[in-house]
Design a protein around this motif. Sequence first.
Motif, PDB file in Angstrom:
ATOM      1  N   LEU A  58       0.890  -1.370  -0.126  1.00  0.00           N
ATOM      2  CA  LEU A  58      -0.106  -0.149  -0.030  1.00  0.00           C
ATOM      3  C   LEU A  58       0.953   1.479   0.001  1.00  0.00           C
ATOM      4  O   LEU A  58       1.943   1.016   0.674  1.00  0.00           O
ATOM      5  N   THR A  62      -2.374   5.851   1.568  1.00  0.00           N
ATOM      6  CA  THR A  62      -3.329   4.938   2.110  1.00  0.00           C
ATOM      7  C   THR A  62      -3.107   4.658   3.510  1.00  0.00           C
ATOM      8  O   THR A  62      -3.999   4.846   4.270  1.00  0.00           O
ATOM      9  N   LYS A  63      -1.996   4.609   3.921  1.00  0.00           N
ATOM     10  CA  LYS A  63      -1.463   3.999   5.194  1.00  0.00           C
ATOM     11  C   LYS A  63      -1.768   5.340   6.382  1.00  0.00           C
ATOM     12  O   LYS A  63      -2.382   4.778   7.217  1.00  0.00           O
ATOM     13  N   LEU A  66      -5.683   5.465   6.762  1.00  0.00           N
ATOM     14  CA  LEU A  66      -6.029   4.403   7.498  1.00  0.00           C
ATOM     15  C   LEU A  66      -5.783   4.875   8.963  1.00  0.00           C
ATOM     16  O   LEU A  66      -6.680   4.402   9.859  1.00  0.00           O
ATOM     17  N   LEU A  93      -7.009  -6.253  -0.169  1.00  0.00           N
ATOM     18  CA  LEU A  93      -7.872  -6.103   1.093  1.00  0.00           C
ATOM     19  C   LEU A  93      -7.131  -6.893   2.194  1.00  0.00           C
ATOM     20  O   LEU A  93      -7.433  -6.230   3.360  1.00  0.00           O
ATOM     21  N   TYR A  96      -5.159  -3.883   3.353  1.00  0.00           N
ATOM     22  CA  TYR A  96      -5.935  -2.824   3.913  1.00  0.00           C
ATOM     23  C   TYR A  96      -6.239  -3.189   5.316  1.00  0.00           C
ATOM     24  O   TYR A  96      -6.114  -2.749   6.361  1.00  0.00           O
ATOM     25  N   GLN A  97      -6.349  -4.537   5.625  1.00  0.00           N
ATOM     26  CA  GLN A  97      -7.009  -5.112   6.888  1.00  0.00           C
ATOM     27  C   GLN A  97      -5.875  -4.991   7.833  1.00  0.00           C
ATOM     28  O   GLN A  97      -5.885  -4.637   8.846  1.00  0.00           O
ATOM     29  N   GLY A 100      -5.064  -1.306   8.622  1.00  0.00           N
ATOM     30  CA  GLY A 100      -6.125  -0.760   9.395  1.00  0.00           C
ATOM     31  C   GLY A 100      -6.022  -1.011  10.803  1.00  0.00           C
ATOM     32  O   GLY A 100      -6.973  -0.265  11.705  1.00  0.00           O
ATOM     33  N   GLU A 172      -6.082  -0.042  -5.618  1.00  0.00           N
ATOM     34  CA  GLU A 172      -5.955   0.762  -4.210  1.00  0.00           C
ATOM     35  C   GLU A 172      -6.475   2.201  -4.741  1.00  0.00           C
ATOM     36  O   GLU A 172      -7.121   2.850  -3.577  1.00  0.00           O
ATOM     37  N   THR A 176      -9.293   3.525  -1.915  1.00  0.00           N
ATOM     38  CA  THR A 176      -8.776   4.637  -1.060  1.00  0.00           C
ATOM     39  C   THR A 176      -9.839   5.763  -1.371  1.00  0.00           C
ATOM     40  O   THR A 176     -10.384   6.517  -0.591  1.00  0.00           O
TER      41      THR A 176
END
Length: 499
Positions: A58, A62-63, A66, A93, A96-97, A100, A172, A176
């Motif tokens: 990522l 994005t990080k 989140l 995903l 992302y998890q 997150g 992404e 996002t």
Amino acid sequence: MADETKKPRTRGKIGRIRIGLNVLVQIVLILFLVAMANSLAFKHYARWDFSRDQKYTLSDKTKRFLDTLKGKMRITVFFSPNTPISGEVLNLLTEYQYAGKGKIDIEHIDPERNLSRAKELFDKYKVVTDESLLVLDYEGRSKTVKASEMADLDQSGMAFGEGPRVAAFKGEQAITSAMIDLVEGKKKTLGYVTGHKEPALTEGTSPITVLKTFIENENIKFQELNLLDVNAIPADVKAVMIVGPQYDFSDREMKLLRDLWDKQGRILLLLDPAAKTPNLRGFLNELGVKVNNDRLMVFLRTGIQELALTRDVQARFLGDSPVTKRLADVRALFLGGTSSLTLEPDRVRAANIRLEPLIQAEKGYFAEKDYNTDDQAKFQADAKQSSNVLLTIGAAVEKGGSADQRVQMNSPRLVVVSNATFVEDNAITQDQQGLDFISGGVNWLLSREQLIGIAPKIPKPLTFSLSEDALRRLRWIVLVFMPLVPAVIGTLVWWQRRV
């Protein structure tokens, strides 16, 4: 004799019990240690991406986004297994998890097998398409991301019986962007100034389609703004973008721009150095930025004694500003004509204006004032005199702001670059760093520093090219050296056996 025979049996029985208890305790301890190791590994682990183009990593943007999430984001996956990008989406995903940190819940539903659950959620989220998609839900607000928005598919092989091929995966960016939409709610408005032969925004004819799409994916909407048709810049337009005007602004238009600046407005200005815009340049001069009447050039060696003159500028981003902090020392190519900027911070310090250089040309470039001549000897002489001078082509201006980046103030801001062609589609598709810079500039102008970062990477094919000398050496290695090695080894073995 009977007592003597019983005692060894008792000791043997007790010994076996002790051994059994000892083994049982060891097994329990081992199971406990394994359970503890698994528990720690489940809670504290790291992931590494060893793919060539960092396909599963990522972006910093994005990080950081989140990290700002305060509530739970629920993602429902309605993907059929035969969707070409299903594997990429599921892997993405997972990232992302992980990033997150417990703020993202994911539910996978195969709409072809779990019909009742799929129908229930389709009714809840008002889904009316059969296309594979994601549904994002945040605090009662929802948004869908379709499979077609997450990838560009190459259908050229369909005529030969081949399936569609993923030409570019954009998952992404799409996910996002949808998350930002949900969290921020209302889109930010960016005024796009027209009326001076700037590039059009209309689909199909716009030379900045890639830029427009990318900015809109960051929860920003464009609003075309002709300053001759309005009495004041609309209150919801906090920032304006001016891209390569070919004609100068009238006094009335300049008054509107100055009014915007005085009201803590934000301006992104990309200048075409070939255009005559004295009013715009005068405004910049008031802020301590002088646009010089020159062109940046460099001599490149194309042979042993051959030199070629080019006006395309290879420049690097400086990391001192929040606009370019994530692009520090990254190189980008600015095609076409580019002029130099002279920053005069001492002259405007009394007005509480701070200037920061953002982009500098690489060493070797020189600023030629007599750029319309064809006198190569003069160019070479000028290059020798000023090739070691650092030339600025992009800068940031802020009035009344704080030098501490942790302190955000509602102050006037401006970003200026003395080149307007680097944002056009033909340039950005070859060199995405320009797109990253504009993204950082727009987010800084809109006080969204947490979203400034390098844009998600576009997959690039691995190319392998060799020069004539390298091919010649490779030929010798393949045709002579490689066959020679086993021949020498075989000869040595034969000689040893013979002796």
